[in-house]
Structure formats: structure tokens, C-alpha cells
Design a protein around this motif. Structure first.
Motif, PDB file in Angstrom:
ATOM      1  N   LYS A   1       0.412  -1.239   0.035  1.00 48.86           N
ATOM      2  CA  LYS A   1      -0.225  -0.210   0.017  1.00 48.86           C
ATOM      3  C   LYS A   1       1.286   0.792  -0.423  1.00 48.86           C
ATOM      4  O   LYS A   1       2.114   1.051   0.526  1.00 48.86           O
ATOM      5  N   PRO A   2       0.045   2.118  -0.814  1.00 47.83           N
ATOM      6  CA  PRO A   2       1.490   3.549  -0.912  1.00 47.83           C
ATOM      7  C   PRO A   2       1.321   4.168   0.541  1.00 47.83           C
ATOM      8  O   PRO A   2       2.614   4.155   1.104  1.00 47.83           O
ATOM      9  N   ASN A   3       0.071   4.202   1.421  1.00 48.14           N
ATOM     10  CA  ASN A   3       0.587   4.422   3.158  1.00 48.14           C
ATOM     11  C   ASN A   3       1.935   3.791   3.698  1.00 48.14           C
ATOM     12  O   ASN A   3       3.035   4.642   4.150  1.00 48.14           O
ATOM     13  N   LYS A   4       2.143   2.754   3.302  1.00 41.95           N
ATOM     14  CA  LYS A   4       2.998   1.945   4.377  1.00 41.95           C
ATOM     15  C   LYS A   4       4.662   2.060   3.300  1.00 41.95           C
ATOM     16  O   LYS A   4       5.113   2.325   4.266  1.00 41.95           O
TER      17      LYS A   4
ATOM     18  N   LYS B   1       7.666   3.472   5.328  1.00 39.34           N
ATOM     19  CA  LYS B   1       9.029   2.792   4.872  1.00 39.34           C
ATOM     20  C   LYS B   1       9.644   3.725   4.187  1.00 39.34           C
ATOM     21  O   LYS B   1      11.380   3.693   4.574  1.00 39.34           O
ATOM     22  N   PHE B   2       9.619   4.978   3.355  1.00 44.41           N
ATOM     23  CA  PHE B   2      10.485   5.669   2.810  1.00 44.41           C
ATOM     24  C   PHE B   2      10.858   6.385   3.855  1.00 44.41           C
ATOM     25  O   PHE B   2      12.215   6.768   4.071  1.00 44.41           O
ATOM     26  N   SER B   3      10.184   7.397   5.010  1.00 44.57           N
ATOM     27  CA  SER B   3      10.333   8.849   6.048  1.00 44.57           C
ATOM     28  C   SER B   3      11.484   7.937   6.763  1.00 44.57           C
ATOM     29  O   SER B   3      12.164   8.557   7.233  1.00 44.57           O
ATOM     30  N   TRP B   4      11.226   6.351   7.093  1.00 46.77           N
ATOM     31  CA  TRP B   4      12.051   6.078   8.243  1.00 46.77           C
ATOM     32  C   TRP B   4      13.353   5.538   7.004  1.00 46.77           C
ATOM     33  O   TRP B   4      14.423   5.740   7.738  1.00 46.77           O
TER      34      TRP B   4
ATOM     35  N   GLU C   1      20.130  10.158   7.119  1.00 44.11           N
ATOM     36  CA  GLU C   1      20.449  11.504   7.560  1.00 44.11           C
ATOM     37  C   GLU C   1      20.880  11.091   8.700  1.00 44.11           C
ATOM     38  O   GLU C   1      22.353  11.646   8.448  1.00 44.11           O
ATOM     39  N   ILE C   2      20.918   9.593   9.665  1.00 46.51           N
ATOM     40  CA  ILE C   2      21.697   9.692  10.127  1.00 46.51           C
ATOM     41  C   ILE C   2      22.891   9.093   9.508  1.00 46.51           C
ATOM     42  O   ILE C   2      24.502   9.296   9.817  1.00 46.51           O
ATOM     43  N   ILE C   3      22.916   7.762   8.681  1.00 44.42           N
ATOM     44  CA  ILE C   3      24.327   7.290   8.210  1.00 44.42           C
ATOM     45  C   ILE C   3      24.993   8.190   7.517  1.00 44.42           C
ATOM     46  O   ILE C   3      26.164   8.229   7.313  1.00 44.42           O
TER      47      ILE C   3
ATOM     48  N   ILE D   1      19.786   3.687   1.335  1.00 50.22           N
ATOM     49  CA  ILE D   1      20.976   4.715   0.411  1.00 50.22           C
ATOM     50  C   ILE D   1      18.949   4.460  -1.122  1.00 50.22           C
ATOM     51  O   ILE D   1      18.773   3.390  -1.144  1.00 50.22           O
ATOM     52  N   LYS D   2      18.707   5.223  -2.126  1.00 48.51           N
ATOM     53  CA  LYS D   2      17.673   5.137  -3.039  1.00 48.51           C
ATOM     54  C   LYS D   2      18.833   4.846  -4.066  1.00 48.51           C
ATOM     55  O   LYS D   2      17.868   3.217  -4.614  1.00 48.51           O
TER      56      LYS D   2
END
Lengths: 281, 281, 281, 281
Positions: free
Chosen positions: D2-5, D9-12, D18-20, D84-85
Motif C-alpha cells: 500500500k502507498p501509505n506503508k 517506510k520511505f520516511s524511515w 540522514e543519520i548514516i 540509500i535510494k
């Protein structure tokens, strides 16, 4: 206690403080010079004592001289305690600790017999010489040097870190290439060799013997050649700036807006355009 | 004595003085060049004589050559005494003493037989080469170098003192850590090692063998790395200032627009085209 | 010969001259790059040949490779002779002599069997690499370096002379103090040690062992520490000036009096006060 | 999915990225510091492991520590891949390859038993320390150093090439003069000696013993003395320029008197008091 006695004692302590802690009065200067001579003598005696094979009477005389100096240092230490308002401030200061540690070992030798441990602490007395360097702060030259070094410290630290990383990698590489036969017995030893080489010291106790090792060593040396230029360039530029800063000692204050740091030869205020009065001649 | 004879003798002495003490006339220049060659030859002979294992006739020829040069130097010394107005001024000057000491030893060898002592004094003849350096004073380049070194002397002294103190402390530390096995037999020897290391010379006759000693040595070397930058930076900045000083000393201010930093030899303001008044002569 | 044939031959020689002696055309560049590679290969082969203990076939192949390169160099030498108008000018030039000497040894080995002497001459082929440095003249950076070195040459010579005199005196002193046991067997050897020490190389083959010798050595080293600053300071200042000079590339000519070398940002001629036209933008 | 999941996940993943990969947030900084400590520890363990003669349990503990660090590095590697993307961009980047190579060897040791080969790859983990240097890019000082080094790179390359050519010729010369007895067994060894000498390292493992060899060596050393000045001078000038560039970039011209070189932030002309127009923004 009566206030007038207290007052008298205070003025006596104040005069002593001036002599011992300051160097502005003739007496204070004399004290500093004598202390300097005694410190140098004590260093000289410690140095001579470490030389083996001298006639026995030399060591005996040195032992007496040590005692004389220790007693002189003890008196100085007590006087310092008396003459200062807050003795604890001196006792726990850097020089206070050094003064204490350089006085105590000989007394301790009565209770605990450990000549080697004694020697270790006695060496700290040498650090006392740094106190003499304070005099240089009054010389303009020393000041400029200190500024140049302080300004270039972050750059030199960055640089030294790069040198250390380079030593780590090159050291590991040399350890793997050379092996134990040529003295590269472990990575720490290899890194030690690398620092010896990069700093162009080159003791020669450890040196590569395989062709590949010698090739890598050549590259490390040529890199060291280029690297040695960096701290010199930094200090050179910083020092030249520090000199310029102190040459550009324009003390003009604008009469209108009170702005300072005018350019040399400026006739008008850069801030408000008001005519400047030449007050530094 | 008659005045005209006195006068004639004086002019002869004056001409001799011009030849020997000055280098403006062709004769004076020729004298200096010949003296230079004889000094270099005498240095060369002293050097060769110290080499062992040459055939016997070489030492014999060198002995003769020494005598020829000693006689030439003796004549030069006498001529110098004659041609100067106040001989005592020359005799007790730095070069007068060196000239005397470099001439006398061979004569003394008749009365006192001490070849080693003889050699000691003969070496001073080498100092004579410094007299040639006087020529450099006339070259602008040498002049700038001298200015740069003179200006940076106090700073370099402060710096050298810091190096010495560092050597003292680090040397004592290394003596305590390493002990006699690795060659750190006494504190003076340790300090000698420290100077060898800090100056990046690194003979390798003495070198740390314990891990802690090698670690401390690494720190000393990296410090030496940073330290070597200081005198270079100083001389570099001073020299660059000395060069600038001698090239741009134009103090002209334009009467119309007050612009400064005009080119040397400029007659008109570069900024407004107004005629400049030469105010620095 | 007919004039038109002569003409044709000339144009062919001219084209060859362009390829061999110049590097402006693509063909000329290609020739230079190929020559460069062959020279590097020949140097590499000479280097490998000097290594002992390789399998026999390697030396055989190197022998063949030597012959191939010698024939290539011979062809190049003949082409150079043909393509130039005045061959004697090339033959007696610096590179002409080197080219000849690096070609001839292998041919000579048929008549005279002397491998060692042969090797001696062959090494001169290495000097050919200097010809490649000519390329750097076209790079602005190399140019600045050359200017900086040329400008600071007189100063560096004065400085090197001072170093040599210092080595002479210090070397003699060390010879007298140390004697033969520590390796200071003669004054020339002592001077060699002195140069090794002053330049901070410090091989350690010879090193002082007496306390006085080590003390004098310490002074020599610390002096060397201060001395190393001088050439660096000189080159640094000269280089910085050379950079500035090339930055200050004001190409304005005064329309009125034709004066050049105007200051950057000058609006009026410093020589006649005439308004300058900004012709460099 | 589902898109919201997917979004969650993307934001996570973004937060993890950002951290790494970044060091702007407190969490990112903490991660970098911890990683830094683990890397230093792992380097330290590799170093200690290479030391021979320690008690057996030390090597056992080091083996366990190695496993802990390898697992930590594995987790970090997987997290980097996830967050990473475009994972392939990281995998084939310089640091991606190093990260992979510094993680894999211990796992490989199950299948292939080759402790020496393992050690070789493990050493690359040391290169990871370079990543920490990235931090310096944010410090202005490091930036200036990088600029100074980048600007002076072509000059230093030209210079290093000259040093190499000099080493080639001098090395061949020394090989021919000295021969095998003093250690100059082949031309490559001779060149190695030459680099050791020119860079003033001077190990002393190989040193000339013939008088002619020592004379040539002296000339090489004095040349090296002059040569060491060149890179220092270059970096010094470049660094000083890089510093100046970043401090004084005021391009204002006074409209009234055309004066330049105004102070930064000046509002009125220092020369005539006229209001300045800010023309550099």
C-alpha cells in the motif's frame, strides 16, 4: 590579633609577593635571575649524576649539592606559600605542583629507598625551565611567534592528523611487504618506521631490504618531501600576517563615531566620513 | 729624518695600503684574488696532509708547500704592519690575530716539537676564508640576506631556546624510559640524541628499542616536524619584508587626490594625473 | 642537380625538421612522445641490466632490446643530421653530443671489448630525459618555477658558499676532537660528515663518540636547523614575487608618451599624466 | 504494497539516510563519532595482533573483538544499502568498496584458510579513517589547505619530476663510482639511495665509502638542500594567496577620488571622506 600587626605583616607579605611572583622591581628581577641560575645548576647536576664512570667523590659532591638545592627550593616553596593570599591557588596550579614534586623526592628517600623512582620525579624539576619562558612574553618577538603558532594550530593539527593516517596505512603496507627479516616485526614498529621516514629523520635501525619495499619507501619519502612543505607554508603565511597585524598599529579613533582599526594613511573615517585627527604622531 | 723623505715613504705606504687593504683599484683586486688562491691552496694542503696512507713523497712536498705558504703569509703580515698608520689597530683586530696565528705555528715547530698542537692552530687559517665573504657585502643580494638574518635573530634565538628546553625534558624522559641498553647511557647523551632527532638529522647510532621509547620518539619527531616550520617561516617573512623595503620606498602623496603607493620614478599621479612633488629627497 | 629537385628535397627536409625539432604540429608531438617512451624504456633496460641474479634469458633479451633501441637512436641521429640546415650546429650542441655518445657505445663494443667503460658512456643516455623538460617551458607553472630559481640563484650561491666555509671549519674541528676511532680519519672525511649533518641527511656511517664531539655536533646540527630556513625563505619570497609579477600583467601603453608597466588600476600615466585608455579588457 | 506503508517506510529510510550519510543532526553526529571510535578500535586491534610474543589469551580476545567489529561493520553495511535510494551508487563508490572489503575477510576465512591474504585485505579497513577527514571540509582551515595544495599541485608535480630525473642520473653515477662493496649493487638500489639522500632521510643502510663517491654524495646533498626549498616556497606562496583571497576581496572604488583597497564594510572613503557605493553586491 591586633589590626596594626596584621597590617604590618600584610605589607611584608605584599613586598615578598612582589619579589617572588613579579619581575617588575629590581629585587624581583634579581630573585628571578638567581632562581634561574639555581634551576640550571640543579639540571646540570642531575645531568652529570646520570653519567657513569666518574670518580666516586664527584657523586658525593653532587649528593651534597642536591641537598643544598633541595633546601633552597624548600625555602622558596614555603616563602611562596606565605606570601600569597590564597595559598591553595598556588598549590594546585601547574607550577605549584611542579615546585612541590621537584622538592619532595630527596626527603622521601629517608623513608622509602627507591633511587630509580626518585630520579623519575626529579626530572620534572626540568619543567621549571618553562617558567623562564614567561619572560619572553614581554619581548615583542616571542609574542608574535606565539600568535603565529596559536593561529596556525588548527591547520597544523589537521595536517598532523593526515600525517598520522598516512603513517598508519603506509606502515601496515610496509609490514606486509617487508616482514620480520628487515625489522618490520609488527604494525606498530612499522608505523614508528614510517614516522621516522616521513619526518626525514631516518635513523636506519629499520630499513627496507626487498625491492618492492624500497620502491614503496621511495614513494613515502617523496611524499614526505612534499608534505614537509605544508606546515612551513602555514607558519610562514601566519607569521607574515601576524607581523603585518602588529605593523598596522593604527590607533586612530574617529572623533565623530569612535570607530577604530582605520587603514594606515587614512584621512577620513571609513565608517562616517568624518575627518580623522592624526593622534599617533 | 727629512720631511720630503717622510713624505715619499708615506705615499709609498699609502699605495701599499690601497693594494692590501682595499679592493677598488685593479692592483688591489689582483692582490685579493691571489691571496684568495693561496689561502684555498693552503686549506687544500692541510686537508690532504690529514689523509693517511698516501706515498711518502706527497707528505714531503706538502711540507715544502707549507713552508712556501708560511713565508708568503709572513711577508703579507709584515707588509700589512708597514702599510697601516696604526699597526696596533690591525694586530689586535680579529683578522690581525688570525693572520698572526696562521703564520706562526711552523716557526714555533723549531723550538717546541708538538705536531698535534701545531695542527690545532693551523686550522684557524681556515677562518681566513671568511675575509672573502666581505666581498659579498658589496653584492646587494648578500646584503639582503644579512638584513633578513639580523632582523630575525631575536626570534630565532627565542625559538632555539625553546628547542633546547624541549631537548632537555625529552632527553631526560628518553633516558628514564630506554636505559643503557639502547645507547641512552646518560642524560647528556640522551639530549644529544634528542637534538639529532629534532633537527631531523637522525644518525641512528642511538635509537629507541622499547615500544614506549619508540612511541615517545615518534611524538618528538612529529613535534620536530612542526617545529622545523618556525625558523623557515620567520626567515621567509623577514626576507620578503627586507626585499619589499628595498624595492618600494616611495613615500609620495599626491597633492590633489592624496593617493599613495606611486611607482618609483613616477612624475604624475596614477590616479588623477596631477603633477607629483618629489618630497622624499 | 636541378633547382626544382633541390627545392622539393628542401621542403621534405623542412617538414622533417618540423617533426623532429619542433613540437607544434600533431606529427611533431607524436614524434616527441614516442622518443620519450623509447628513452624511458632504454633507461629501464639499463636499470634492469645492472641488477644481478636474474635468470640468464633476461640478460639476453635485454641485449637484443639494447640493439633495437641503439638502431632506433642511430636512425634518429641520421634524420636529425639530414633535416637540419647546418648539421655542425647540431653535432656540436649539448644534445648533439649526448645523442652521439648514447648511440655509439654498442657499435664500439665490436672493436674494443670493455663492458665497464661501455656502461659508463651509456649512462649519459639518461641525460636525454632533460630534453623532455623543455616541454615544461610551455607550461606557465614551470615557467614561474624557473624564474623563481633563476632570480634566487645569486642568493643561494652566496648561501651555499657560507655553508661550505662552515663545513670546512666545523669539519676540521671535528677531525681534531674526534680522531680516527669514530671514523673522522681525515679532514676531507670530516667535511663530508659535516655536509651530511648540516643538510640533515645523517647517514650515521660516521658519528661522534666523545662527549666534546657530540657537544660540537649538537651545535652544528642546531645551526643547520637555522640554516635550512634560509634557502626556503629565499625561494619562497622570490616565488611569491614571480607570481605577483605575472599577476601584475598590466599591458597598458600610454598613448602620449608610450610608457609601460603602469600600476594595476592606474587611470593616468605616471610619466606624463596623460589619461590612460583601458586596453586590456 | 500500500502507498501509505511505502511512504512510511520511505520516511524511515530517509531518517536512516540522514543519520548514516549526513552529520548535520545530533543523531547523525553521534553515529559518526561511534563509527569513528569503532574504526579506531579495530585499527588498534589489528595493530596489537601483529605484535609477536604476547600471552595467548590476548590473541584469543583479539579474535573475539575482531568478530564483534566485523558483525558491527556488516550491520552498518546492510543499513547503508537499505537507506540509500540507489544502492549500486554506494556499492561501487570508493568508500563502498572499502567498506565491503573491510567486512568480508573474516567470513571468507571459513571457506579459504589463508591468514596472510586475510591480513592484506583487513589493512584496507584503515583507509576508512580517511572518511573522517571529510569533517575537515567543514572547517574553513582545512578548506584553505586543500585549496593551497590543489593550486600548487601542477608546480609540485613538475618539481617532483625534476627530482626523479636527478635521482636517475645521480643514482647511475653513484652505481658506477661506488660499485657493489658499499651497497650500490644495482642502478635501482642506487636510485633508492639517491631518493633517501635527496629527501634528507638518510637511513645509512647504503652509504658511499670511496672518496669520489663521498664527494659526489656531498654535491647531491647540497643540491637536495637547495631543492627542499622549492616545494616549501610554492606551498607557502599559494597558501598565503589562498588566505588573502578569502580575507580581502573588497573591489570598491571611490566615486570621488577613485581610491581602492577599502576596508571590508567601509561606508566612506578613507582618502576623501566621500560616501562609498557598494558595487560588489
Amino acid at each position: 590579633m591586633k589590626p596594626n600587626k596584621q597590617k604590618k605583616k600584610f605589607s611584608w607579605r605584599e613586598r615578598l609577593h612582589e619579589i617572588i611572583y613579579e619581575a617588575d622591581t629590581p629585587a624581583g628581577k634579581l630573585f628571578d635571575v638567581i632562581l634561574l641560575i639555581v634551576i640550571i645548576l640543579s639540571i646540570f647536576f642531575v645531568m652529570i649524576e646520570s653519567v657513569k664512570g666518574l670518580p666516586r667523590w664527584v657523586y658525593l659532591y653532587l649528593y651534597y649539592a642536591e641537598w643544598v638545592i633541595t633546601i633552597l627550593f624548600s625555602i622558596e616553596y614555603i616563602l611562596r606559600l606565605i606570601s600569597i593570599k590564597k595559598p591553595q591557588k598556588y598549590v594546585f596550579s601547574f607550577y605549584g605542583i611542579i615546585d612541590f614534586l621537584s622538592t619532595i623526592p630527596l626527603y622521601l628517600s629517608f623513608f622509602i629507598s627507591g633511587s630509580t623512582a626518585l630520579l623519575t620525579v626529579r626530572a620534572l624539576r626540568l619543567l621549571r625551565v618553562f617558567r623562564i619562558l614567561k619572560i619572553n612574553r614581554y619581548i615583542g618577538e616571542g609574542n608574535k611567534l606565539v600568535i603565529a603558532l596559536r593561529d596556525s594550530r588548527p591547520k597544523i593539527l589537521v595536517f598532523l592528523f593526515a600525517v598520522l593516517v598516512l603513517s598508519l596505512i603506509a606502515g601496515t603496507l610496509m609490514y606486509m611487504i617487508e616482514g620480520s627479516e628487515s625489522g618490520f616485526t609488527s604494525i606498530p614498529i612499522s608505523i614508528y618506521w614510517c614516522i621516522v621516514t616521513l619526518t626525514t629523520v631516518g635513523f636506519g635501525d629499520i630499513h627496507p631490504i626487498t625491492p618492492l619495499g624500497q620502491f614503496i619507501a621511495s614513494i613515502i619519502m617523496i611524499m614526505g618531501y612534499g608534505i614537509i612543505a605544508v606546515p612551513t607554508g602555514i607558519v610562514s603565511a601566519e607569521y607574515s600576517r601576524a607581523t603585518k597585524k602588529s605593523t598596522n598599529n593604527n590607533t586612530q579613533h574617529c572623533y565623530n563615531c569612535n570607530a577604530t582599526e582605520h587603514q594606515n594613511g587614512a584621512d577620513f573615517c571609513y565608517n562616517c566620513g568624518y575627518k580623522l585627527h592624526d593622534d599617533n604622531e
